[in-house]
Design a protein around this motif. Structure first.
Motif, mmCIF file in Angstrom:
data_model
loop_
_atom_site.group_PDB
_atom_site.id
_atom_site.type_symbol
_atom_site.label_atom_id
_atom_site.label_comp_id
_atom_site.label_asym_id
_atom_site.label_seq_id
_atom_site.Cartn_x
_atom_site.Cartn_y
_atom_site.Cartn_z
ATOM 1 N N PHE A 353 0.842 -1.190 0.000
ATOM 2 C CA PHE A 353 0.000 0.000 0.000
ATOM 3 C C PHE A 353 0.887 1.254 0.000
ATOM 4 C CE2 PHE A 353 -2.787 -3.281 1.852
ATOM 5 C CZ PHE A 353 -3.844 -3.202 0.962
ATOM 6 N N GLY A 354 0.622 2.195 0.892
ATOM 7 C CA GLY A 354 1.314 3.478 0.808
ATOM 8 C C GLY A 354 2.476 3.647 1.761
ATOM 9 N N GLY A 355 2.809 2.632 2.539
ATOM 10 C CA GLY A 355 3.908 2.766 3.483
ATOM 11 C C GLY A 355 3.485 3.444 4.780
ATOM 12 N N TRP A 356 4.491 3.867 5.552
ATOM 13 C CA TRP A 356 4.172 4.443 6.880
ATOM 14 C C TRP A 356 5.174 5.522 7.267
ATOM 15 C CZ3 TRP A 356 7.132 3.011 11.469
ATOM 16 C CH2 TRP A 356 8.157 2.091 11.232
ATOM 17 N N ASN A 357 5.586 6.336 6.293
ATOM 18 C CA ASN A 357 6.604 7.348 6.550
ATOM 19 C C ASN A 357 6.271 8.256 7.728
ATOM 20 O OD1 ASN A 357 7.895 6.336 4.314
ATOM 21 N ND2 ASN A 357 8.054 8.280 3.234
ATOM 22 N N GLN A 358 5.036 8.764 7.772
ATOM 23 C CA GLN A 358 4.726 9.766 8.797
ATOM 24 C C GLN A 358 4.709 9.151 10.192
ATOM 25 O OE1 GLN A 358 2.467 8.246 7.114
ATOM 26 N NE2 GLN A 358 0.500 8.220 8.113
ATOM 27 N N PHE A 359 4.285 7.899 10.330
ATOM 28 C CA PHE A 359 4.305 7.265 11.644
ATOM 29 C C PHE A 359 5.742 6.999 12.099
ATOM 30 C CE2 PHE A 359 -0.063 6.007 10.351
ATOM 31 C CZ PHE A 359 -0.729 6.653 11.378
ATOM 32 N N TYR A 360 6.599 6.700 11.135
ATOM 33 C CA TYR A 360 8.015 6.517 11.456
ATOM 34 C C TYR A 360 8.602 7.820 12.000
ATOM 35 C CZ TYR A 360 12.987 5.462 10.827
ATOM 36 O OH TYR A 360 14.342 5.277 11.028
ATOM 37 N N VAL A 361 8.283 8.941 11.351
ATOM 38 C CA VAL A 361 8.824 10.234 11.795
ATOM 39 C C VAL A 361 8.271 10.588 13.175
ATOM 40 C CG1 VAL A 361 8.938 12.698 11.258
ATOM 41 C CG2 VAL A 361 9.230 11.009 9.435
ATOM 42 N N TRP A 362 6.986 10.354 13.403
ATOM 43 C CA TRP A 362 6.431 10.574 14.737
ATOM 44 C C TRP A 362 7.161 9.705 15.770
ATOM 45 C CZ3 TRP A 362 0.905 10.806 12.457
ATOM 46 C CH2 TRP A 362 0.435 12.130 12.491
ATOM 47 N N GLY A 363 7.465 8.465 15.381
ATOM 48 C CA GLY A 363 8.168 7.572 16.294
ATOM 49 C C GLY A 363 9.563 8.053 16.631
ATOM 50 N N VAL A 364 10.267 8.634 15.638
ATOM 51 C CA VAL A 364 11.595 9.196 15.884
ATOM 52 C C VAL A 364 11.514 10.290 16.941
ATOM 53 C CG1 VAL A 364 13.428 10.597 14.865
ATOM 54 C CG2 VAL A 364 12.561 8.588 13.638
ATOM 55 N N GLU A 365 10.559 11.209 16.800
ATOM 56 C CA GLU A 365 10.439 12.285 17.788
ATOM 57 C C GLU A 365 10.059 11.733 19.160
ATOM 58 O OE1 GLU A 365 8.363 16.639 18.387
ATOM 59 O OE2 GLU A 365 7.105 14.972 17.716
ATOM 60 N N HIS A 366 9.164 10.756 19.185
ATOM 61 C CA HIS A 366 8.720 10.225 20.472
ATOM 62 C C HIS A 366 9.892 9.630 21.243
ATOM 63 C CE1 HIS A 366 6.029 8.028 23.293
ATOM 64 N NE2 HIS A 366 5.163 8.966 22.975
ATOM 65 N N TYR A 367 10.723 8.864 20.529
ATOM 66 C CA TYR A 367 11.912 8.302 21.186
ATOM 67 C C TYR A 367 12.844 9.419 21.666
ATOM 68 C CZ TYR A 367 16.411 6.087 21.903
ATOM 69 O OH TYR A 367 17.603 5.702 22.446
ATOM 70 N N TRP A 368 13.070 10.428 20.838
ATOM 71 C CA TRP A 368 13.925 11.550 21.210
ATOM 72 C C TRP A 368 13.378 12.260 22.445
ATOM 73 C CZ3 TRP A 368 18.421 13.846 20.957
ATOM 74 C CH2 TRP A 368 18.544 15.219 21.177
ATOM 75 N N GLN A 369 12.070 12.466 22.500
ATOM 76 C CA GLN A 369 11.468 13.127 23.653
ATOM 77 C C GLN A 369 11.700 12.338 24.943
ATOM 78 O OE1 GLN A 369 7.445 13.411 21.992
ATOM 79 N NE2 GLN A 369 7.541 15.618 22.276
ATOM 80 N N HIS A 370 11.743 11.022 24.828
ATOM 81 C CA HIS A 370 11.857 10.191 26.031
ATOM 82 C C HIS A 370 13.294 9.900 26.429
ATOM 83 C CE1 HIS A 370 7.692 8.817 27.069
ATOM 84 N NE2 HIS A 370 7.480 9.473 25.938
ATOM 85 N N THR A 371 14.263 10.263 25.590
ATOM 86 C CA THR A 371 15.648 9.912 25.913
ATOM 87 C C THR A 371 16.626 11.069 25.751
ATOM 88 O OG1 THR A 371 16.116 9.164 23.651
ATOM 89 C CG2 THR A 371 15.238 7.521 25.191
ATOM 90 N N GLY A 372 16.422 11.934 24.770
ATOM 91 C CA GLY A 372 17.443 12.938 24.453
ATOM 92 C C GLY A 372 18.745 12.282 24.005
ATOM 93 N N ASP A 373 18.638 11.137 23.331
ATOM 94 C CA ASP A 373 19.779 10.321 22.932
ATOM 95 C C ASP A 373 20.511 10.981 21.756
ATOM 96 O OD1 ASP A 373 21.499 8.381 21.937
ATOM 97 O OD2 ASP A 373 20.052 6.743 22.090
ATOM 98 N N ARG A 374 21.645 11.616 22.036
ATOM 99 C CA ARG A 374 22.337 12.378 21.002
ATOM 100 C C ARG A 374 23.083 11.473 20.010
ATOM 101 N NH1 ARG A 374 21.564 17.518 21.596
ATOM 102 N NH2 ARG A 374 22.957 17.908 19.837
ATOM 103 N N ASP A 375 23.514 10.311 20.454
ATOM 104 C CA ASP A 375 24.099 9.373 19.498
ATOM 105 C C ASP A 375 23.044 8.932 18.490
ATOM 106 O OD1 ASP A 375 26.223 7.331 18.639
ATOM 107 O OD2 ASP A 375 24.518 6.032 19.171
ATOM 108 N N PHE A 376 21.851 8.653 18.976
ATOM 109 C CA PHE A 376 20.738 8.309 18.092
ATOM 110 C C PHE A 376 20.454 9.458 17.131
ATOM 111 C CE2 PHE A 376 16.157 8.840 17.345
ATOM 112 C CZ PHE A 376 15.851 7.651 16.686
ATOM 113 N N LEU A 377 20.472 10.685 17.622
ATOM 114 C CA LEU A 377 20.211 11.852 16.780
ATOM 115 C C LEU A 377 21.161 11.892 15.593
ATOM 116 C CD1 LEU A 377 18.890 14.656 16.259
ATOM 117 C CD2 LEU A 377 20.626 15.611 17.792
#
Length: 809
Positions: A353-377
């Motif tokens: 179908f159309g993929g899930w790009n926007q949910f992936y991007v939301w997931g990236v921010e959610h993880y960043w909000q919960h960790t502030g993981d700069r290596d991940f960034l």
């Protein structure tokens, strides 16, 4: 005659009872899947097929038949008349219980964590058999091969046949190799690329031998317990290494894992079904996790990885390491064009179908909000930029800032698409630009971040100009190439503007009013759309499934309506906990235990961020606390690995106790009913803003591990007199009263006063105020534009009642 009728009635009842459908009860850890069928009590071990051509198949790695020897005859558990099969309440596996030859036989099968973190194709399960009183037990294990879980490849046998027919074999008998050892056996067939090893607790009374495609164990002395361990691996040595363990240690590890899981994250509310569904949602996420790819979509029928919205829950329940690994793994596997792929259990990519790009991007921010993981960034940023770029290249080819999407942008919306410039795709694009800007800013790339923010502002202006329908108080579904606006959108067409756009409180309400009037059922369930004629049972875009419900909860909570916020979650919780699901999450609302995990993940997220109103931002050093509970709840508690939140409320106050291991500034946002005066303790100051049917009180508490705040209010007793629904051309009349039915006047200090009339949808034709300002009346317009008939049969289903607002002092 009466006797004959009674006999017929008895026969009819028995026929209905015997026709009751039976299902599989399942559990899993990593790539080890176990299943016991309710109709037979036969327990099997399976794994996902790594061949991407056959990803809708399972590899059957053996089934266990349990019997009791009575003299020269053997009675089997699958012949028991009182058979009961269920998931073990703590979640660690599946169990079957029945009476065999007068003995109570109990079988438990537990998937184990052995092989879980190796990232090799291997696994292990523990089978426990108990008997009361003691009996001569007989165990048969074997019958490996390929089975199908869908209608594809009809030449393969179905898994249900494998589990309900004791001697059913997926492979011809002559193709099996059963190598008996002193400790058990090694099973092999050319049909599958795996070895299966089986070990049993040996005693002098036990005899092992080959029984066709099975290993057979006969205990000649009566006993109360027997254990069997089965494992699989790509090599004979690997399978044997996994199976040579002490069963007691393996059992202890399995049970401890799920005891810890239950203790680490739970809720306590007046709704028992909500509490239990939360528990089983977390268990489903544990069943589905396959390192490093993410969470399998459905144990029963969809053994692959689709959009991974599970990480929005994982970040809260102490599993940020899983979020990180899933996000980085997908970043490595981006498709050549830049799309985020779906993955097979062997890591191969595809795009459905159309993929899930926007949910992936939301997931990236959610993880960043919960960790502030700069290596991940640093590691995720190149992939994030490519994903956002690809989204706009594909979905905004004319560069006007308004996006369209292909089919199924998200779970359970298989045939939903937005052909041209649409509301939901544009909001998703706005969010992608905002998140990319935030991540670029965190990386020190200020100029590029500002460009992202500027593009987001441009998109918002285009969305507001071209898709907002002021006469309806909502956004259109999409605008076609001729400039015609279409209404037949989905739940997110109405919900996402509330969550992600700078709307006024009245605009948020009118958007949600459309959702309430056109896409919400009697029990509060939210349907995906009105685009198709059949509801509930299919994923064609019209169903009420688990996926939309938490989104509705978040939007109603944003408006401070706890009674409406809880209903979608309670509805899906009932479907989960009632028979026949009994803890299994269905794919939509059907009564088929599917162990379907995406709605389980977003349910956990919706409970935490919707009902309890938590939002955490470790880089920003704040945590939001905005609980929105039904008025008749006086207590609710949320326990997470590093947060404990207790909410106590009554008709005049709310008390919030917050405990957090990582102290952040707590930002509170509380909706209260109409009130004369407000007091806040535990904060230096507060602000009151107008809200629908009340006020919003906002304040902050100092950065600390513990916060104890109380908001009290003196209610403003107000009744409204006037028609709640008025036809076009009719007279609309409204007055405010004290409960004792005395009208209010300007000089009154203890009752609300009409301050101003808000008619954003232009439904009134001038108004006249009564003396003293206690009320007003106004004729309704004879015609309203647009008219439901302008949009045909489907359009008529998509119009809510229009709303007039009254501002009160």
């Amino acid at each position: 005659m009466k006797l004959w009728l009674r006999c017929v009635w008895f026969i009819v009842l028995c026929s209905f009872a015997s026709a009751q459908p039976r299902f599989e009860r399942m559990a899993a850890l990593h790539e080890t899947v176990v299943s016991v069928h309710e109709a037979s009590g036969i327990a099997g071990m399976f794994t996902y097929n790594h061949d991407p051509q056959f990803w809708l198949e399972y590899l059957a790695l053996g089934k266990l038949l349990v019997g009791v020897r009575e003299g020269s005859e053997t009675r089997w558990l699958h012949q028991a008349k009182d058979l009961q099969v269920r998931n073990i309440p703590a979640g660690e596996g599946v169990e079957a219980l029945g009476t065999v030859a007068g003995k109570r036989v109990h079988v438990q099968v537990l998937p184990t964590a052995r092989g879980r973190d190796t990232q090799r194709w291997e696994g292990c399960a523990l089978f426990l058999v108990t008997c009361e009183p003691n009996a001569r037990l007989i165990l048969r294990y074997g019958g490996i091969g390929r089975v199908r879980i869908h209608g594809f490849r009809p030449q393969l046998p179905q898994r249900v046949d494998y589990l309900t027919q004791a001697d059913f074999l997926p492979t011809p008998a002559e193709a099996y190799e059963v190598d008996i050892q002193t400790w058990g056996a090694v099973l092999r067939t050319r049909e599958i690329p795996l070895f299966v090893a089986v070990s049993v607790d040996r005693e002098r009374s036990a005899r092992l031998f080959q029984d066709g495609a099975f290993m057979r164990v006969e205990y000649h002395a009566p006993r109360s317990r027997a254990t069997l361990v089965a494992s699989f691996a790509e090599s004979r040595e690997g399978a044997i290494a996994l199976v040579r363990v002490h069963p007691g240690n393996v059992e202890q590890e399995c049970r401890q894992r799920f005891r810890h899981l239950r203790a680490s994250a739970w809720i306590q509310t007046p709704s028992r079904e909500l509490n239990d569904a939360f528990h089983w949602a977390i268990i489903h996420m544990e069943y589905a996790w396959v390192r490093p790819f993410g969470w399998i979509e459905g144990l029963r029928h969809w053994g692959t990885f689709y959009s991974q919205q599970h990480n929005m829950a994982a970040d809260w329940i102490g599993q940020t390491s899983r979020s990180r690994e899933m996000l980085l793994t997908h970043a490595v596997h981006l498709l050549p064009g830049g799309q985020v792929p779906q993955l097979h259990p062997n890591g191969q990519t595809r795009l459905d179908f159309g993929g899930w790009n926007q949910f992936y991007v939301w997931g990236v921010e959610h993880y960043w909000q919960h960790t502030g993981d700069r290596d991940f960034l640093q590691r995720i940023l190149p992939a994030l930029e490519r994903v956002v770029q690809q989204t706009f290249e594909e979905h905004d080819p004319d560069g006007n800032g308004l996006l369209g999407f292909g089919q199924q942008i998200g779970n359970q919306e298989d045939y939903i698409s937005t052909p041209e410039d649409g509301t939901s795709p544009t909001i998703a694009g706005m969010e992608m630009k905002r998140i990319l800007g935030r991540m670029l800013l965190a990386a020190g790339r200020t100029r590029e971040a500002e460009a992202c923010y500027a593009e987001r502002r441009r998109m918002w202006q285009a969305l507001r100009k071209h898709l907002w329908m002021p006469e309806l108080g909502r956004f259109a579904f999409y605008r076609d190439s001729l400039g015609v606006l279409h209404l037949e959108g989905q739940y997110h067409t109405l919900i996402w503007p509330v969550l992600y756009c700078p709307l006024t409180v009245t605009e948020k309400y009118t958007s949600m009013r459309h959702l309430a009037d056109t896409l919400t059922g009697e029990e509060g369930q939210v349907y995906c759309s009105n685009n198709f004629p059949h509801h509930v049972m299919a994923t064609v875009g019209s169903q009420a499934g688990g996926q939309p419900q938490p989104w509705a909860t978040l939007a109603w909570a944003d408006l401070g309506d706890g009674d409406r916020a809880v209903r979608p979650l309670e509805w899906i919780a009932r479907r989960v906990m009632q028979s026949p699901n009994s803890g299994s999450w269905p794919e939509v609302a059907e009564e088929v235990p599917a162990y379907f995990t995406p709605p389980a993940g977003v349910f956990v997220w919706g409970v935490i961020e919707g009902l309890f109103g938590l939002k955490r931002d470790i880089p920003g050093r704040w945590i939001q606390v905005a609980p929105c509970l039904p008025k008749d709840w006086n207590y609710a508690e949320l326990h997470l690995p590093d947060i404990r939140l207790v909410v106590k409320q009554d008709s005049t106050s709310i008390r919030i106790l917050l405990r957090q291991e990582k102290p952040l500034v707590a930002r509170f946002r509380i909706h209260i009913p109409p009130s004369r005066r407000v007091w806040v303790t535990g904060a230096a100051g507060y602000r009151i803003e107008p809200a629908i049917r009340g006020h919003t009180v906002t304040f902050s508490a100092a950065k600390a591990k513990r916060a104890d705040v109380v908001v009290r209010w003196e209610p403003q007793p107000v009744d409204v007199s006037g028609g709640s629904t008025v036809p076009t051309g009719g007279l609309f009349h409204l007055r405010l009263y004290k409960p004792v039915r005395k009208a209010s006047y300007h000089g009154g200090s203890d009752v609300a006063m009409l301050k101003r009339l808000l008619d954003p949808l232009h439904v009134l034709q001038g108004e006249s105020w009564e003396t003293g300002g206690s009320g007003f009346y106004s004729p309704m317009r004879e015609t309203l534009s647009p008219c439901p008939n302008d949009y045909g049969q489907v359009g008529r289903r998509l119009f809510s009642r229009r709303t007039v607002f009254v501002g009160c002092s």
